[in-house]
Design a protein around this motif. Structure first.
Motif, mmCIF file in Angstrom:
data_model
loop_
_atom_site.group_PDB
_atom_site.id
_atom_site.type_symbol
_atom_site.label_atom_id
_atom_site.label_comp_id
_atom_site.label_asym_id
_atom_site.label_seq_id
_atom_site.Cartn_x
_atom_site.Cartn_y
_atom_site.Cartn_z
ATOM 1 N N TYR A 179 0.758 -1.167 -0.106
ATOM 2 C CA TYR A 179 0.029 -0.280 0.128
ATOM 3 C C TYR A 179 0.914 1.124 -0.041
ATOM 4 N N TYR A 180 2.025 1.245 0.449
ATOM 5 C CA TYR A 180 2.966 2.466 0.329
ATOM 6 C C TYR A 180 3.180 2.576 -0.980
ATOM 7 N N GLY A 181 3.283 2.048 -2.054
ATOM 8 C CA GLY A 181 3.262 2.203 -3.350
ATOM 9 C C GLY A 181 2.255 2.887 -3.999
ATOM 10 N N ARG A 182 1.006 2.748 -3.519
ATOM 11 C CA ARG A 182 -0.129 3.481 -4.109
ATOM 12 C C ARG A 182 -0.040 4.804 -4.027
ATOM 13 N N TRP A 183 -0.498 5.617 -5.046
ATOM 14 C CA TRP A 183 -0.800 6.878 -5.057
ATOM 15 C C TRP A 183 -1.611 7.452 -4.185
ATOM 16 N N THR A 184 -2.481 6.691 -3.607
ATOM 17 C CA THR A 184 -3.513 7.171 -2.612
ATOM 18 C C THR A 184 -2.706 7.311 -1.311
ATOM 19 N N TYR A 185 -1.968 6.299 -0.965
ATOM 20 C CA TYR A 185 -1.049 6.481 0.230
ATOM 21 C C TYR A 185 -0.187 7.859 0.254
ATOM 22 N N LYS A 186 0.515 8.069 -0.703
ATOM 23 C CA LYS A 186 1.544 9.351 -1.027
ATOM 24 C C LYS A 186 0.692 10.556 -0.691
ATOM 25 N N TYR A 187 -0.569 10.707 -1.182
ATOM 26 C CA TYR A 187 -1.519 11.864 -0.986
ATOM 27 C C TYR A 187 -1.683 11.944 0.598
ATOM 28 N N GLU A 188 -2.251 10.636 1.178
ATOM 29 C CA GLU A 188 -2.606 10.843 2.327
ATOM 30 C C GLU A 188 -1.255 11.310 3.301
ATOM 31 N N GLU A 189 0.042 10.712 3.017
ATOM 32 C CA GLU A 189 1.026 10.972 3.846
ATOM 33 C C GLU A 189 1.356 12.395 3.754
ATOM 34 N N ALA A 190 1.122 12.960 2.719
ATOM 35 C CA ALA A 190 1.330 14.493 2.433
ATOM 36 C C ALA A 190 0.543 15.261 3.405
ATOM 37 N N ALA A 191 -0.714 14.810 3.247
ATOM 38 C CA ALA A 191 -1.780 15.761 4.167
ATOM 39 C C ALA A 191 -1.535 15.529 5.638
ATOM 40 N N ARG A 192 -1.091 14.186 6.069
ATOM 41 C CA ARG A 192 -0.675 13.922 7.596
ATOM 42 C C ARG A 192 0.405 14.990 8.085
ATOM 43 N N ARG A 193 1.738 15.183 6.989
ATOM 44 C CA ARG A 193 2.493 16.144 7.252
ATOM 45 C C ARG A 193 2.425 17.541 7.078
ATOM 46 N N GLY A 194 1.277 17.782 6.797
ATOM 47 C CA GLY A 194 0.954 19.452 6.464
ATOM 48 C C GLY A 194 1.608 19.881 5.272
ATOM 49 N N ALA A 195 2.017 19.280 4.273
ATOM 50 C CA ALA A 195 2.642 19.585 3.088
ATOM 51 C C ALA A 195 1.448 20.413 2.191
ATOM 52 N N VAL A 196 2.088 21.460 1.313
ATOM 53 C CA VAL A 196 1.217 22.017 0.637
ATOM 54 C C VAL A 196 0.311 21.046 -0.500
ATOM 55 N N GLY A 197 1.247 19.914 -0.874
ATOM 56 C CA GLY A 197 0.610 18.964 -1.859
ATOM 57 C C GLY A 197 1.823 18.100 -2.385
ATOM 58 N N THR A 198 1.466 17.285 -3.001
ATOM 59 C CA THR A 198 2.480 16.210 -3.812
ATOM 60 C C THR A 198 2.345 16.208 -5.165
ATOM 61 N N LEU A 199 3.523 16.120 -5.781
ATOM 62 C CA LEU A 199 3.736 15.875 -7.429
ATOM 63 C C LEU A 199 4.224 14.591 -7.527
ATOM 64 N N ILE A 200 3.517 13.436 -8.021
ATOM 65 C CA ILE A 200 4.084 12.149 -8.252
ATOM 66 C C ILE A 200 4.548 12.003 -9.725
ATOM 67 N N VAL A 201 5.792 11.622 -9.701
ATOM 68 C CA VAL A 201 6.473 11.530 -10.874
ATOM 69 C C VAL A 201 5.911 10.356 -11.833
ATOM 70 N N HIS A 202 5.298 10.376 -12.867
ATOM 71 C CA HIS A 202 4.689 9.406 -13.673
ATOM 72 C C HIS A 202 5.799 8.814 -14.474
ATOM 73 N N GLU A 203 5.612 7.487 -14.217
ATOM 74 C CA GLU A 203 6.442 6.475 -15.277
ATOM 75 C C GLU A 203 5.729 5.223 -15.562
ATOM 76 N N SER A 204 5.618 4.835 -16.607
ATOM 77 C CA SER A 204 4.757 3.633 -17.193
ATOM 78 C C SER A 204 4.822 2.644 -16.284
ATOM 79 N N LYS A 205 6.027 1.887 -16.339
ATOM 80 C CA LYS A 205 6.216 0.564 -15.633
ATOM 81 C C LYS A 205 5.837 0.505 -14.439
#
Length: 552
Positions: free
Chosen positions: A187-213
């Motif tokens: 679940y740590y690899g899911r984009w949903t987790y990464k957005y949630e972690e940013a919110a938990r830490r009070g970040a302005v937001g998240t930019l996920i780098v897209h790579e197809s594989k």
């Protein structure tokens, strides 16, 4: 639907038949095809939640479930009966106009185009706008905080007031070895987790780098899924779950960002695969001026039921999501309707016909519920709502069998489930398959994180034994080479694109075989005293054990 080939039946070599069919099929391919053709037609406008397409879909499903012999099993009504639907209140947010996005790096400023270099989602933090100016960027590797693995990508760095740049998937993806299950996504690899972690830490937001594989899909999927209307369950404090900015960026833009900061992107990614990684400030800032409209809407799950003869309060669930992406940006041919034939008109068609098989067959001892959920494409929201607001107690829910797409490529030698979870429900499925000469193969691409991307996951989180059936890739006509090639072709050219349309030449023989298998699995569970359980080391076992006293 999470891409992967839909599966069929195994066969034996030599003089043995292609498969062993114990009895005539319960399913009619022509009837299944009719449902898919209708639900994925332009008239249904891509089945977007809270659109006229939803109204047409709900009416169709209610009618066809009734004609199949099911009884309404949704929200209770004042007269003591039940509706066909369960109301699902959702927050809906949609961008208005074209956002102004500018990137400043190394002293120069450039405009970014929404949907091209970047895809910024409509805000789900309870606001109607994103208005940020020159917010600094910091690369935090995979954005993972996993104390049980002694892994922390943030190393005490305060990201409040900053945008974090993160990689998709897990630190193990590239090497296939490490603390995160190798190639199998956690679940740590899911984009949903990464957005949630940013919110938990009070970040302005998240930019996920897209790579197809590592993402398991192309940029077109990112663009089409993140630049239209966004939905979430209604939360008391949405800012606790969502930072203001939730976005994806193209890999080429990330390479440019890192270069302007005197960094090599591939080198930074390699460093992020180590426990010793430390955050890397980037010599760049981002500004976004985006307006949105938001409000609470009510979408609907559709629920039919066959009431059990002797144990009506014990429930087996079959599920499928009825929604798709609706009407969106046009493709190269100008087509704006995201029809979603495979994803998931096909699974919805299977759900109706599974209901017919149980309603017209011998009455099961336990009740069987047929749950068509909304807003799967928006984050499994309809199934999450049911799982947290169940119409029938989860403690006495035997299990959940999800159908996110069906076999549309003919017969295959194998079948599978999404993910690698161990549970008694899978053991039962394998045993039923063996009776008719069918073989189970572990998921071909666990790195895609399919277990976390389909509606059975929300049930699993509540402890309910749940699987999402996945058809096999070892096709009788062409083997795994052809199967894998067709997966790749679908993912690249049709997944979450207008081209996912019904083709009358589609071969549903494998789908019929699959549905017979899933019917026999359900029949076994609905006519027994069995309570399938998670394996002893499963993360879902504790939640199930808490309700053990309700099951006798």
């Amino acid at each position: 639907m999470k891409t992967g080939l839909m599966c069929g039946v195994a066969f034996f070599l030599g003089a043995a038949p292609l498969f062993a069919q114990a009895a005539p099929s319960h399913f009619d391919a022509a009837r299944i095809a009719g449902h898919i053709e209708t639900l994925s037609s332009d008239a249904f406008e891509g089945r977007g939640p809270a659109t006229p397409g939803e109204d047409k879909t709900i009416a169709y499903l209610s009618q066809k479930m009734g004609e199949a012999g099911l009884v309404p099993a949704g929200d209770p009504k004042a007269d003591g009966t039940r509706a066909w639907t369960q109301d699902v209140p959702l927050l809906r947010s949609e961008n208005v106009g074209t956002p102004a996005i500018t990137l400043t790096e190394g002293g120069s400023t450039k405009a970014l185009t929404q949907g091209e270099e970047i895809a910024v989602r409509a805000p789900l933090d309870g606001t109607n706008a994103i208005d940020i100016r020159n917010v600094p960027l910091v690369f935090v590797g995979y954005g993972v905080t996993a104390p049980e693995k002694k892994w922390d990508d943030f190393k005490g760095v305060d990201v409040r007031g900053k945008l974090i740049v993160v990689l998709v998937n897990d630190p193990d993806f590239e090497t296939g070895q490490g603390d995160f299950g190798g190639k199998a996504m956690t679940y740590y690899g899911r984009w949903t987790y990464k957005y949630e972690e940013a919110a938990r830490r009070g970040a302005v937001g998240t930019l996920i780098v897209h790579e197809s594989k590592p993402a398991s899909y192309e940029w077109a999927t990112v663009k089409n899924s993140n630049t239209n209307a966004m939905f979430d369950i209604v939360r008391e404090n949405p800012k606790a779950s969502h930072a203001p900015v939730e976005a994806w960026i193209q890999r080429d833009l990330a390479v440019q960002l890192f270069r302007a900061s005197g960094l090599d992107f591939d080198g930074a990614k390699k460093a992020a695969q180590s426990r010793s990684f430390r955050p890397m400030p980037l010599n760049a800032t981002l500004s976004i001026d985006l307006k949105a409209t938001s409000g609470t809407i009510v979408s609907h799950n559709v629920v039919g039921r066959v009431i059990g003869s002797t144990k009506p309060d014990e429930t087996l669930i079959y599920s499928a999501h009825w929604d798709h992406l609706g009407v969106g940006a046009p493709d190269a041919k100008g087509d704006k309707i995201y029809n979603g034939a495979l994803d998931n008109a096909s699974g919805t068609a299977a759900l109706i016909e599974m209901g017919r098989a149980f309603a017209t067959g011998p009455r099961p001892q336990r009740s069987v519920v047929f749950l068509a959920v909304t807003a799967e494409e928006k984050g499994l929201l309809g199934s999450e709502y049911y799982a947290t607001h169940p119409l029938y107690p989860l403690a006495t829910t035997v299990g959940a069998i999800n159908m996110d797409g069906i076999q549309m490529l003919g017969v295959a030698r194998n079948f599978s489930i999404l993910g690698s979870a161990k549970l008694g429900l899978l053991d039962d499925l394998i045993a039923e398959g063996a009776k008719v000469g069918r073989t189970f193969t572990p998921e071909a691409h666990p790195e895609n994180g399919g277990f976390f991307r389909s509606d059975h996951f929300t049930m699993a989180k509540q402890g309910v034994p749940a699987i999402s059936f996945e058809a096999g890739n070892d096709l009788v006509d062409g083997g795994t080479a052809r199967g894998e090639a067709l997966v790749a072709e679908y993912t690249k050219n049709r997944y979450h694109q207008p081209a996912d349309e019904w083709d009358p030449k589609t071969d549903l023989s494998g789908a019929v075989q699959d549905l017979d298998l899933l019917y026999t699995l359900g029949e076994r569970l609905a006519n027994s005293r069995e309570w399938p359980q998670w394996s002893a080391d499963s993360e879902f076992r504790a939640a199930r054990d808490q309700t053990a006293s309700a099951r006798k």
